[in-house]
Design a protein around this motif. Structure first.
Motif, PDB file in Angstrom:
ATOM      1  N   GLY A   1     -30.832 -29.096  -3.524  1.00 39.47           N
ATOM      2  CA  GLY A   1     -30.238 -29.633  -2.301  1.00 39.47           C
ATOM      3  C   GLY A   1     -31.276 -30.294  -1.412  1.00 39.47           C
ATOM      4  N   ILE A   2     -30.905 -31.437  -0.841  1.00 37.49           N
ATOM      5  CA  ILE A   2     -31.737 -32.097   0.172  1.00 37.49           C
ATOM      6  C   ILE A   2     -30.826 -32.335   1.364  1.00 37.49           C
ATOM      7  CG2 ILE A   2     -33.045 -34.188   0.767  1.00 37.49           C
ATOM      8  CD1 ILE A   2     -33.715 -34.535  -2.200  1.00 37.49           C
ATOM      9  N   ASP A   3     -31.242 -31.916   2.541  1.00 30.79           N
ATOM     10  CA  ASP A   3     -30.377 -32.089   3.703  1.00 30.79           C
ATOM     11  C   ASP A   3     -31.238 -32.154   4.959  1.00 30.79           C
ATOM     12  OD1 ASP A   3     -27.084 -31.462   4.053  1.00 30.79           O
ATOM     13  OD2 ASP A   3     -28.300 -31.380   5.880  1.00 30.79           O
ATOM     14  N   ALA A   4     -30.740 -32.915   5.960  1.00 26.37           N
ATOM     15  CA  ALA A   4     -31.453 -33.002   7.238  1.00 26.37           C
ATOM     16  C   ALA A   4     -31.407 -31.656   7.956  1.00 26.37           C
ATOM     17  CB  ALA A   4     -30.808 -34.083   8.098  1.00 26.37           C
ATOM     18  N   SER A   5     -30.419 -30.849   7.629  1.00 24.23           N
ATOM     19  CA  SER A   5     -30.234 -29.576   8.325  1.00 24.23           C
ATOM     20  C   SER A   5     -30.717 -28.411   7.458  1.00 24.23           C
ATOM     21  CB  SER A   5     -28.754 -29.401   8.678  1.00 24.23           C
ATOM     22  OG  SER A   5     -28.480 -28.049   8.933  1.00 24.23           O
ATOM     23  N   GLU A   6     -31.778 -27.733   7.949  1.00 22.59           N
ATOM     24  CA  GLU A   6     -32.278 -26.540   7.240  1.00 22.59           C
ATOM     25  C   GLU A   6     -31.207 -25.459   7.194  1.00 22.59           C
ATOM     26  OE1 GLU A   6     -34.965 -25.694   5.473  1.00 22.59           O
ATOM     27  OE2 GLU A   6     -35.614 -27.778   5.644  1.00 22.59           O
ATOM     28  N   ASP A   7     -30.453 -25.340   8.297  1.00 24.90           N
ATOM     29  CA  ASP A   7     -29.383 -24.327   8.350  1.00 24.90           C
ATOM     30  C   ASP A   7     -28.363 -24.580   7.250  1.00 24.90           C
ATOM     31  OD1 ASP A   7     -30.496 -23.095  10.467  1.00 24.90           O
ATOM     32  OD2 ASP A   7     -29.102 -23.881  11.976  1.00 24.90           O
ATOM     33  N   ASN A   8     -27.954 -25.854   7.101  1.00 23.07           N
ATOM     34  CA  ASN A   8     -26.950 -26.174   6.071  1.00 23.07           C
ATOM     35  C   ASN A   8     -27.487 -25.867   4.673  1.00 23.07           C
ATOM     36  OD1 ASN A   8     -25.251 -26.970   8.054  1.00 23.07           O
ATOM     37  ND2 ASN A   8     -25.248 -29.141   7.553  1.00 23.07           N
ATOM     38  N   LEU A   9     -28.782 -26.166   4.464  1.00 21.57           N
ATOM     39  CA  LEU A   9     -29.384 -25.871   3.151  1.00 21.57           C
ATOM     40  C   LEU A   9     -29.380 -24.371   2.878  1.00 21.57           C
ATOM     41  CD1 LEU A   9     -32.497 -28.181   2.667  1.00 21.57           C
ATOM     42  CD2 LEU A   9     -30.537 -27.909   1.124  1.00 21.57           C
ATOM     43  N   GLU A  10     -29.795 -23.608   3.894  1.00 26.04           N
ATOM     44  CA  GLU A  10     -29.812 -22.141   3.721  1.00 26.04           C
ATOM     45  C   GLU A  10     -28.416 -21.609   3.435  1.00 26.04           C
ATOM     46  OE1 GLU A  10     -31.744 -20.045   6.963  1.00 26.04           O
ATOM     47  OE2 GLU A  10     -33.517 -21.322   6.711  1.00 26.04           O
ATOM     48  N   THR A  11     -27.432 -22.154   4.169  1.00 28.62           N
ATOM     49  CA  THR A  11     -26.039 -21.707   3.948  1.00 28.62           C
ATOM     50  C   THR A  11     -25.602 -22.045   2.524  1.00 28.62           C
ATOM     51  OG1 THR A  11     -25.555 -22.094   6.264  1.00 28.62           O
ATOM     52  CG2 THR A  11     -23.657 -21.903   4.800  1.00 28.62           C
ATOM     53  N   ALA A  12     -25.917 -23.274   2.084  1.00 28.54           N
ATOM     54  CA  ALA A  12     -25.497 -23.712   0.739  1.00 28.54           C
ATOM     55  C   ALA A  12     -26.142 -22.843  -0.339  1.00 28.54           C
ATOM     56  CB  ALA A  12     -25.867 -25.179   0.536  1.00 28.54           C
ATOM     57  N   ILE A  13     -27.398 -22.452  -0.118  1.00 32.16           N
ATOM     58  CA  ILE A  13     -28.077 -21.582  -1.098  1.00 32.16           C
ATOM     59  C   ILE A  13     -27.435 -20.188  -1.076  1.00 32.16           C
ATOM     60  CG2 ILE A  13     -30.274 -20.424  -1.641  1.00 32.16           C
ATOM     61  CD1 ILE A  13     -31.657 -23.081  -0.663  1.00 32.16           C
ATOM     62  N   SER A  14     -27.155 -19.708   0.155  1.00 30.97           N
ATOM     63  CA  SER A  14     -26.555 -18.356   0.220  1.00 30.97           C
ATOM     64  C   SER A  14     -25.142 -18.346  -0.362  1.00 30.97           C
ATOM     65  CB  SER A  14     -26.565 -17.815   1.655  1.00 30.97           C
ATOM     66  OG  SER A  14     -25.642 -18.545   2.422  1.00 30.97           O
ATOM     67  N   LEU A  15     -24.428 -19.490  -0.270  1.00 27.89           N
ATOM     68  CA  LEU A  15     -23.087 -19.562  -0.870  1.00 27.89           C
ATOM     69  C   LEU A  15     -23.153 -19.731  -2.390  1.00 27.89           C
ATOM     70  CD1 LEU A  15     -21.286 -21.802   1.814  1.00 27.89           C
ATOM     71  CD2 LEU A  15     -20.814 -19.388   1.318  1.00 27.89           C
ATOM     72  N   GLY A  16     -24.339 -20.083  -2.891  1.00 28.47           N
ATOM     73  CA  GLY A  16     -24.546 -20.082  -4.343  1.00 28.47           C
ATOM     74  C   GLY A  16     -24.339 -21.412  -5.043  1.00 28.47           C
ATOM     75  N   PHE A  17     -23.984 -22.487  -4.301  1.00 20.53           N
ATOM     76  CA  PHE A  17     -23.781 -23.751  -5.019  1.00 20.53           C
ATOM     77  C   PHE A  17     -25.012 -24.650  -5.035  1.00 20.53           C
ATOM     78  CE2 PHE A  17     -21.554 -24.516  -0.883  1.00 20.53           C
ATOM     79  CZ  PHE A  17     -22.304 -25.591  -0.417  1.00 20.53           C
ATOM     80  N   ILE A  18     -26.026 -24.301  -4.249  1.00 15.77           N
ATOM     81  CA  ILE A  18     -27.333 -24.963  -4.370  1.00 15.77           C
ATOM     82  C   ILE A  18     -28.312 -23.885  -4.846  1.00 15.77           C
ATOM     83  CG2 ILE A  18     -29.230 -26.048  -3.071  1.00 15.77           C
ATOM     84  CD1 ILE A  18     -26.781 -27.925  -3.403  1.00 15.77           C
ATOM     85  N   ASP A  19     -29.102 -24.254  -5.896  1.00 22.48           N
ATOM     86  CA  ASP A  19     -30.054 -23.279  -6.429  1.00 22.48           C
ATOM     87  C   ASP A  19     -31.345 -23.269  -5.627  1.00 22.48           C
ATOM     88  OD1 ASP A  19     -28.465 -22.391  -8.680  1.00 22.48           O
ATOM     89  OD2 ASP A  19     -28.749 -24.417  -9.475  1.00 22.48           O
ATOM     90  N   LYS A  20     -31.837 -24.490  -5.292  1.00 25.80           N
ATOM     91  CA  LYS A  20     -33.126 -24.573  -4.592  1.00 25.80           C
ATOM     92  C   LYS A  20     -33.084 -25.749  -3.634  1.00 25.80           C
ATOM     93  CE  LYS A  20     -35.538 -23.183  -8.756  1.00 25.80           C
ATOM     94  NZ  LYS A  20     -36.291 -23.585  -9.911  1.00 25.80           N
ATOM     95  N   SER A  21     -33.838 -25.653  -2.537  1.00 24.64           N
ATOM     96  CA  SER A  21     -33.969 -26.841  -1.694  1.00 24.64           C
ATOM     97  C   SER A  21     -35.071 -27.722  -2.273  1.00 24.64           C
ATOM     98  CB  SER A  21     -34.273 -26.444  -0.251  1.00 24.64           C
ATOM     99  OG  SER A  21     -35.590 -26.017  -0.136  1.00 24.64           O
ATOM    100  N   SER A  22     -35.000 -29.013  -1.983  1.00 25.94           N
ATOM    101  CA  SER A  22     -35.981 -29.930  -2.561  1.00 25.94           C
ATOM    102  C   SER A  22     -36.263 -31.073  -1.591  1.00 25.94           C
ATOM    103  CB  SER A  22     -35.462 -30.464  -3.900  1.00 25.94           C
ATOM    104  OG  SER A  22     -36.486 -31.123  -4.593  1.00 25.94           O
ATOM    105  N   THR A  23     -37.014 -32.066  -2.060  1.00 23.97           N
ATOM    106  CA  THR A  23     -37.355 -33.226  -1.222  1.00 23.97           C
ATOM    107  C   THR A  23     -37.285 -34.494  -2.072  1.00 23.97           C
ATOM    108  OG1 THR A  23     -39.696 -33.239  -1.794  1.00 23.97           O
ATOM    109  CG2 THR A  23     -39.053 -31.834   0.063  1.00 23.97           C
ATOM    110  N   PHE A  24     -37.373 -35.638  -1.385  1.00 30.09           N
ATOM    111  CA  PHE A  24     -37.347 -36.929  -2.089  1.00 30.09           C
ATOM    112  C   PHE A  24     -38.493 -37.057  -3.092  1.00 30.09           C
ATOM    113  CE2 PHE A  24     -34.434 -40.130  -0.013  1.00 30.09           C
ATOM    114  CZ  PHE A  24     -33.620 -39.168   0.564  1.00 30.09           C
ATOM    115  N   ALA A  25     -39.595 -36.365  -2.830  1.00 32.70           N
ATOM    116  CA  ALA A  25     -40.772 -36.468  -3.706  1.00 32.70           C
ATOM    117  C   ALA A  25     -40.453 -36.007  -5.132  1.00 32.70           C
ATOM    118  CB  ALA A  25     -41.923 -35.654  -3.128  1.00 32.70           C
ATOM    119  N   ASN A  26     -39.413 -35.147  -5.260  1.00 32.25           N
ATOM    120  CA  ASN A  26     -39.088 -34.604  -6.592  1.00 32.25           C
ATOM    121  C   ASN A  26     -37.988 -35.378  -7.323  1.00 32.25           C
ATOM    122  OD1 ASN A  26     -40.936 -32.486  -6.243  1.00 32.25           O
ATOM    123  ND2 ASN A  26     -39.425 -31.356  -5.022  1.00 32.25           N
ATOM    124  N   LEU A  27     -37.515 -36.467  -6.716  1.00 34.89           N
ATOM    125  CA  LEU A  27     -36.364 -37.175  -7.297  1.00 34.89           C
ATOM    126  C   LEU A  27     -36.649 -37.779  -8.677  1.00 34.89           C
ATOM    127  CD1 LEU A  27     -34.729 -38.942  -4.200  1.00 34.89           C
ATOM    128  CD2 LEU A  27     -33.784 -37.069  -5.569  1.00 34.89           C
TER     129      LEU A  27
END
Ligand code: NAP
Length: 282
Positions: free
Chosen positions: A30-56
Motif C-alpha cells: 500500500g502507498i497512501d498520503a495518509s499514514e492512518d489509512n495505511l495502518e488501518t488497511a494493514i490492520s484490516l488485512g487487505f494490505i500486507d506492507k506499506s511501501s513507497t514509489f521507490a519500490n515500484l
C-alpha cells in the motif's frame, strides 16, 4: 505476484480485498498520503506492507485509486518507475484528460484506463468491501494502446473479480458518465442543500426522511475531496447535462403553474420507463 495499491480507500481497498481472495501467491503493498489509512488497511488485512514509489520497479500490477486530480500527477510518475511488463491501471471517474496526459509516455503500453461502475457514498479503508465489483460493469478505455501482455493480465484480473467489461473511448466515457453519474451527484447535493436550508429544524428532516428524501439524497454524503476534481475535469460535459436537467425542471414548474395536470401525469408516466431500463439493478 506483487500488487501495489496507491490510495487504500474505498475502491483501492475493495480491489485489494478481492485480489487477495482470487490469487494464491500475492503480496499487496500500500502507498497512501495518509499514514492512518495505511495502518488501518494493514490492520484490516487487505494490505500486507506499506511501501513507497521507490519500490515500484518490483511491481507486477499497480492500481491507482486516488482522487482524479492526484491521479493526473501520480500516473506519469508511476509510469516513470515501473518495468516494461508491469500493468498499471487507474479507477478514476474521468478518463479523457488522463489519457491525453500520458499519450506519449514511453511506458504508455503499461497503462490501462478503467472506471469500475461500483462504489458507495463512503470513503477510506474502513469503507472497503469484498465483492464490490462482482456483476458490475468496468468501463475500459483505449485498450488498443495497452500492451498485449498487460491487456491479458488486466482482463484475467477483472474476470476473476466478476466484472463485466464495457469498451469505450475516453471522450465518450466522459460524455455519458456526466449524465448517469456526475449529474446525479450534483442533483443529490443540491437537493440536500435545498432541504437543509428550508428545514432549519433538522428533526423534521429526519422524521420525514422515509418519504423518499433519504434515498434521493444518499449521494450527497459523498466526499467533496473526491468529487470537486471530477466536476472540474469533466466541466464541459457536466454543464451541458445541467442545462438539459435545469430545462426539464423549469418546464415541469411551468406545467404546475399553468395547472396542466394531464401533461404532468404524462411526464411522470413516460419517465416510468426507467423501471424497465434499470431492471435488475438495485
Ligand atoms: P477514498 O476512499 O477517499 O480513497 C482515496 C485514498 O487515497 C485515501 O486513502 C486518500 O487519503 C488517498 N490519497 C489522497 N491523496 C493521495 C496522494 N497524493 N497519494 C497517495 N494517496 C492519496 O476514495 P475512493 O472512493 O476510493 O476513490 C478513489 C478513486 O476511485 C477516485 O479516482 C474516484 O474517482 C474513483 N471511483 C470512486 C467510486 C466511488 O463510488 N467512490 C467509484 C468508482 C471510481 P486521505 O483520506 O488522507 O485523503
Amino acid at each position: 505476484m506483487n500488487v501495489f495499491v496507491i490510495g487504500v480507500g474505498l475502491i483501492g481497498g475493495s480491489i485489494a480485498i478481492d485480489i487477495k481472495a482470487v490469487f494464491d501467491d500475492v503480496t499487496v503493498f500500500g502507498i497512501d498520503a495518509s499514514e492512518d489509512n495505511l495502518e488501518t488497511a494493514i490492520s484490516l488485512g487487505f494490505i500486507d506492507k506499506s511501501s513507497t514509489f521507490a519500490n515500484l520497479n518490483e511491481a507486477d500490477i499497480v492500481v491507482i485509486s486516488v482522487p482524479v486530480d492526484i491521479t493526473e500527477i501520480v500516473l506519469p510518475q508511476v509510469l516513470d518507475k515501473v518495468s516494461e511488463n508491469c500493468l498499471v491501471f487507474d479507477v478514476g471517474s474521468t478518463k479523457e484528460r488522463l489519457c491525453t496526459i500520458i499519450e506519449h509516455h514511453s511506458n504508455r503500453a503499461c497503462y490501462l484506463a478503467t472506471h469500475p461502475i461500483a462504489g458507495t457514498e463512503f470513503s477510506g479503508p474502513k469503507a472497503a468491501l469484498a465483492n464490490l465489483f462482482r456483476g458490475k460493469v468496468n468501463i475500459v478505455c483505449e485498450i488498443e494502446k495497452t500492451g498485449l501482455q498487460q491487456r491479458e493480465l488486466a482482463l484475467d484480473l477483472f474476470n476473476r473479480l466478476g466484472m463485466r467489461i464495457c469498451y469505450m473511448d475516453a471522450e465518450a466515457h466522459d460524455k455519458h458518465i456526466a449524465y448517469v453519474s456526475h449529474l446525479s451527484h450534483i442533483s443529490s447535493f443540491m437537493l440536500g442543500k435545498t432541504v437543509i436550508e428550508k428545514e432549519k429544524n433538522e428533526c423534521n428532516i429526519f422524521d420525514m426522511a422515509g418519504s423518499g428524501f433519504a434515498s434521493t439524497v444518499r449521494l450527497a454524503k459523498s466526499s467533496p475531496t473526491m468529487w470537486t476534481p471530477i466536476f472540474n475535469q469533466n466541466k464541459e460535459n457536466i454543464i451541458d447535462a445541467l442545462d438539459e436537467y435545469i430545462n426539464n425542471l423549469t418546464e415541469f414548474k411551468k406545467l404546475m403553474q399553468s395547472n396542466r395536470n394531464t401533461d404532468i401525469f404524462n411526464e411522470m408516466k413516460n419517465t416510468n420507463r426507467i423501471k424497465d431500463i434499470l431492471k435488475g439493478i438495485e
